[in-house]
Design a protein around this motif. Structure first.
Motif, short mmCIF file in Angstrom:
data_model
loop_
_atom_site.label_atom_id
_atom_site.label_comp_id
_atom_site.label_asym_id
_atom_site.label_seq_id
_atom_site.Cartn_x
_atom_site.Cartn_y
_atom_site.Cartn_z
N VAL A 148 31.47 8.10 76.28
CA VAL A 148 30.81 9.41 76.36
C VAL A 148 29.45 9.39 75.65
N ASP A 149 29.38 8.73 74.50
CA ASP A 149 28.16 8.77 73.70
C ASP A 149 27.34 7.48 73.78
N GLN A 150 27.63 6.62 74.76
CA GLN A 150 26.87 5.39 74.94
C GLN A 150 26.59 5.22 76.44
N PRO A 151 25.45 4.58 76.79
CA PRO A 151 25.21 4.29 78.21
C PRO A 151 26.23 3.29 78.73
N SER A 152 26.55 3.39 80.02
CA SER A 152 27.49 2.46 80.64
C SER A 152 26.95 1.03 80.53
N GLN A 153 27.83 0.10 80.16
CA GLN A 153 27.43 -1.29 79.98
C GLN A 153 28.24 -2.17 80.92
N GLN A 154 27.53 -3.02 81.66
CA GLN A 154 28.19 -3.96 82.56
C GLN A 154 27.92 -5.38 82.08
N HIS A 155 28.97 -6.17 81.93
CA HIS A 155 28.85 -7.52 81.38
C HIS A 155 29.59 -8.52 82.26
N GLU A 156 29.02 -9.69 82.40
CA GLU A 156 29.74 -10.80 82.99
C GLU A 156 30.59 -11.47 81.92
N TYR A 157 31.75 -11.97 82.30
CA TYR A 157 32.64 -12.55 81.31
C TYR A 157 33.37 -13.76 81.88
N VAL A 158 33.87 -14.59 80.95
CA VAL A 158 34.80 -15.68 81.26
C VAL A 158 35.93 -15.56 80.25
N LEU A 159 37.17 -15.61 80.74
CA LEU A 159 38.32 -15.31 79.89
C LEU A 159 39.34 -16.43 79.93
N SER A 160 39.85 -16.80 78.75
CA SER A 160 41.00 -17.69 78.65
C SER A 160 42.02 -17.00 77.76
N TYR A 161 43.12 -17.69 77.43
CA TYR A 161 44.18 -17.05 76.65
C TYR A 161 43.75 -16.72 75.23
N ASN A 162 42.70 -17.38 74.71
CA ASN A 162 42.26 -17.04 73.35
C ASN A 162 40.75 -17.06 73.16
N GLN A 163 39.98 -17.20 74.25
CA GLN A 163 38.53 -17.18 74.17
C GLN A 163 37.99 -16.22 75.22
N PHE A 164 36.94 -15.48 74.83
CA PHE A 164 36.36 -14.46 75.69
C PHE A 164 34.85 -14.60 75.58
N LEU A 165 34.21 -15.08 76.64
CA LEU A 165 32.77 -15.26 76.67
C LEU A 165 32.17 -14.05 77.36
N LEU A 166 31.44 -13.24 76.59
CA LEU A 166 30.89 -11.99 77.09
C LEU A 166 29.37 -12.06 77.04
N ASP A 167 28.74 -12.22 78.21
CA ASP A 167 27.28 -12.37 78.27
C ASP A 167 26.78 -13.42 77.30
N GLY A 168 27.49 -14.52 77.17
CA GLY A 168 27.06 -15.62 76.32
C GLY A 168 27.57 -15.57 74.90
N ALA A 169 28.10 -14.42 74.46
CA ALA A 169 28.66 -14.30 73.10
C ALA A 169 30.13 -14.69 73.15
N ARG A 170 30.54 -15.58 72.26
CA ARG A 170 31.91 -16.08 72.27
C ARG A 170 32.78 -15.32 71.27
N PHE A 171 33.84 -14.69 71.80
CA PHE A 171 34.80 -13.98 70.98
C PHE A 171 36.11 -14.77 70.94
N THR A 172 36.81 -14.68 69.82
CA THR A 172 38.11 -15.32 69.65
C THR A 172 39.16 -14.26 69.40
N LYS A 173 40.30 -14.41 70.06
CA LYS A 173 41.41 -13.47 69.86
C LYS A 173 42.19 -13.91 68.63
N LEU A 174 42.56 -12.94 67.79
CA LEU A 174 43.31 -13.23 66.58
C LEU A 174 44.64 -12.49 66.59
#
Length: 221
Positions: free
Chosen positions: A97-123
């Motif tokens: 509601v208070d942020q503009p809509s954001q569209q991102h390309e992603y690559v997902l595995s069981y514990n890694q999430f690559l979001l527009d080049g930024a690498r996230f790890t699931k804990l």
């Protein structure tokens, strides 16, 4: 030390059969997305975005298609917002509601999430990963020949489970698991198993399946 500070701010036996009446969680099309994902800056200066420097970021996705984002600034302030998301095989759209809509390309595995080049790890929850061994098993669908269950939950969301019979026979399953609230779903080659879990203060893990009336109390090894 820095990692600990960052975490402080980011607030057979089981029948081994797939439920014939799967609920919303086990029917969710992108189960590997569910959970808490974390990104940490590699420097104390953080990463700059629109004049603000950020040190860490947490994104939580749930099966109701809602998300929460928390950003830790280098000055200790936390920015937070949330909303609903849409997802397909390559793109995730986050609407708030208070942020503009954001569209991102992603690559997902069981514990890694690559979001527009930024690498996230699931804990996983801090006390859940480890080696567990049953001290009690009961339930209407538990085979009477089963004497023991061993379950290994790795912090990278891989698991192995071994069912041991009273005659010494063993059956093993390996796969991945995912979590939502107090639910844990084990996915393996022949199906999946969904349980509620509870961690006890005395190093116990209790797994229950209300549909099958199963309960297993496990001790950490």
């Amino acid at each position: 030390m820095l990692r600990a500070v960052l975490f402080s701010f980011l607030i057979g036996i089981l029948s081994w059969v797939q439920s014939a009446t799967a609920d919303e969680l086990t029917e969710f099309d992108y189960p590997l997305l569910l959970g808490d994902w974390y990104w940490f800056s590699t420097t104390d200066e953080g990463v700059e975005s629109e004049g603000i420097h950020y040190r860490a970021m947490n994104i939580k996705f749930n099966s109701s298609y809602r998300f929460t984002v928390r950003l830790l600034r280098t000055n200790g302030r936390i920015d937070e917002w949330g909303g609903k998301y849409d997802i397909d095989e390559s793109t995730i759209t986050m609407n708030s509601v208070d942020q503009p809509s954001q569209q991102h390309e992603y690559v997902l595995s069981y514990n890694q999430f690559l979001l527009d080049g930024a690498r996230f790890t699931k804990l996983a929850p801090e006390n859940l990963p480890g080696h567990w061994r049953s001290s009690m098993i009961k339930g209407q669908d538990v085979d009477k020949s089963v004497s023991e269950l061993k379950l290994s939950l790795r912090p990278d969301f891989l698991f192995s489970a071994q069912v041991i019979g009273k005659d010494g026979t063993r059956k093993e399953h390996k796969g991945i698991y995912y979590l939502e609230d107090d639910r844990i779903v084990l996915i393996y080659e022949d199906g999946q198993h969904d349980s509620h879990f509870k961690l006890g203060k005395d190093n116990t893990l209790t797994l229950t399946n209300r549909q099958f009336g199963m309960e297993a109390v496990m001790q950490r090894q």
